[in-house]
Design a protein around this motif. Structure first.
Motif, mmCIF file in Angstrom:
data_model
loop_
_atom_site.group_PDB
_atom_site.id
_atom_site.type_symbol
_atom_site.label_atom_id
_atom_site.label_comp_id
_atom_site.label_asym_id
_atom_site.label_seq_id
_atom_site.Cartn_x
_atom_site.Cartn_y
_atom_site.Cartn_z
ATOM 1 N N TYR A 125 0.816 -1.171 0.094
ATOM 2 C CA TYR A 125 -0.062 0.029 0.108
ATOM 3 C C TYR A 125 0.824 1.296 0.077
ATOM 4 N N TYR B 290 -14.409 -8.495 -8.359
ATOM 5 C CA TYR B 290 -14.433 -8.368 -6.762
ATOM 6 C C TYR B 290 -15.558 -8.041 -6.065
ATOM 7 N N GLY C 68 -12.713 -7.006 5.139
ATOM 8 C CA GLY C 68 -12.253 -8.564 5.003
ATOM 9 C C GLY C 68 -10.822 -8.448 5.447
ATOM 10 N N TYR D 181 -9.771 -12.728 -7.413
ATOM 11 C CA TYR D 181 -8.333 -12.598 -7.172
ATOM 12 C C TYR D 181 -7.410 -12.982 -8.493
ATOM 13 N N THR E 140 -5.393 -7.108 -10.440
ATOM 14 C CA THR E 140 -5.001 -7.587 -9.293
ATOM 15 C C THR E 140 -3.401 -8.225 -9.173
ATOM 16 N N MET F 164 -1.848 -15.407 -2.368
ATOM 17 C CA MET F 164 -1.292 -14.855 -3.619
ATOM 18 C C MET F 164 0.325 -14.986 -3.591
HETATM 19 C C1 AVJ Z 1 -8.157 -5.424 1.411
HETATM 20 C C2 AVJ Z 1 -7.095 -7.071 2.509
HETATM 21 C C3 AVJ Z 1 -9.469 -7.380 2.116
HETATM 22 O O1 AVJ Z 1 -7.754 -9.716 0.976
HETATM 23 O O2 AVJ Z 1 -9.301 -9.266 -0.662
HETATM 24 C C4 AVJ Z 1 -7.481 -7.608 -2.740
HETATM 25 C C5 AVJ Z 1 -6.810 -7.280 -0.552
HETATM 26 N N1 AVJ Z 1 -5.708 -8.489 -2.313
HETATM 27 N N2 AVJ Z 1 -7.104 -8.255 -3.984
HETATM 28 C C6 AVJ Z 1 -8.376 -8.953 -0.037
HETATM 29 C C7 AVJ Z 1 -6.467 -7.521 -2.016
HETATM 30 C C8 AVJ Z 1 -5.992 -8.877 -3.692
HETATM 31 C C9 AVJ Z 1 -8.189 -7.207 0.153
HETATM 32 N N3 AVJ Z 1 -8.004 -6.745 1.384
#
Ligand code: AVJ
Length: 308
Positions: free
Chosen positions: A23, A40, A146, A191, A198, A237
């Motif tokens: 981030y 998403y 989440g 994802y 992503t 990931m």
């Molecule tokens: C923001 C941590 C909830 O884990 O879904 C989104 C970050 N990583 N796509 C998640 C994220 C890949 C996201 N969070």
């Protein structure tokens, strides 16, 4: 940061990087883009639940202070602020985020839109810097999106929940957003978006390491990998080296060799059910008061209460 990255990159059998390093400004912008992707579902589902229940949550908790951990752009906290303003108890809002730029902008815009509210920003990490929040009392803490899924369910979640409970007084509340166990195809699609946002977000962590520790990772030399591990109930990931490579990380005093196909783990995103989450609450000083979900049970908000 150097010590953490060093520990992760030298880990056996598989190197890893702490996901908070996604981030920087570019990574935060990429995450915002992710939240709008068709695949998403978590962000829009959580917002819809929050729109529906915000009034009930503030009526049940009567907060004097809202306190959001990992607040990001601070859009969702507004739903609770709006519900809270009609109640007339709300005086303060504290945002904690790892990105100073995003945080300053969120604080500025909340101050503009809620002139009677005292808004404070804390730059920090929700695992290490909770003490900066000060003691609770009339506090409703929020941990949405989440993001708790990024903590290891056995090794990190119990300690984290106890640490949050320490910043709450008996009767204070904690609202936690949880992505739920569901069809594997739906989870993996979230994802592995078709637009590749992503994948770019995942590779961005290498740019962050390059900038902070003078490293020479070539982000384009890695493939994005995201898969659901059904036994662990988490999305993992990774970044997979496309060819053999040497990487220098002078700021962490390491040089490593990655073989073609070798992977670096960059994130866990754990998925819960009501029973698996409730099991995590044992001996934390927090109990489940209500479970607020959408009609398809894609996502849930767990309203927790600090016990006496
Ligand atoms: C923001 C941590 C909830 O884990 O879904 C989104 C970050 N990583 N796509 C998640 C994220 C890949 C996201 N969070």
């Amino acid at each position: 940061m150097a010590a953490e990255i060093r520990e992760g990159l030298l880990a056996q059998p598989r190197p890893w990087l702490p996901c908070k390093y996604f981030y920087d400004d570019r990574g935060s912008a990429l995450f915002e883009q992710i939240t709008r992707l068709p695949e998403y579902y978590p962000t829009r589902t959580e917002e819809a639940i929050l729109e529906r229940v915000a009034g009930d949550v503030v009526a049940a908790t009567r907060p004097v202070e809202l306190c959001e951990l990992g607040s990001g752009v601070g859009r969702k906290v507004r739903l609770l602020l709006d519900a809270g303003s009609s109640l007339g108890t709300l005086k303060r809002c504290v945002l904690l985020d790892i990105n100073a730029t995003v945080l300053a902008e969120s604080v500025r815009s909340l101050e503009g839109d809620y002139p009677d509210l005292s808004v404070r920003g804390v730059v920090g990490d929700f695992q290490d810097d909770l003490a900066a929040l000060g003691p609770g009392g009339g506090r409703l803490a929020l941990f949405l999106a989440g993001t708790i899924g990024n903590l290891h369910p056995d090794r990190e979640v119990p300690g984290f929940l106890r640490a949050v409970a320490r910043q709450l007084r008996p009767g204070d509340a904690f609202l936690v957003g949880l992505d739920l166990v569901k069809d594997e195809g739906r989870l993996e699609a979230a994802y592995n978006d078709a637009a590749g946002v992503t994948a770019e977000f995942n590779r961005n962590i290498l740019r962050v390491v390059n900038a902070a520790l003078d490293a020479d990772f070539d982000p384009d030399a890695y493939d994005h990998v995201a898969f659901y591990d059904r036994d662990r109930a988490w999305i993992e990931m990774r970044l997979r080296a496309r060819h053999d490579q040497r990487v220098r990380v002078p700021g962490a005093d390491i040089e490593l060799t990655l073989r073609r196909g070798q992977e670096i783990r960059t994130e866990l995103s754990c998925k819960y059910t009501r029973p698996t989450f409730e099991a995590r609450l044992a001996r934390t000083g927090l109990r489940l008061e209500s479970w607020l979900s959408d009609a398809e049970s894609l996502f849930a908000l767990a309203l927790l209460r600090r016990s006496a």
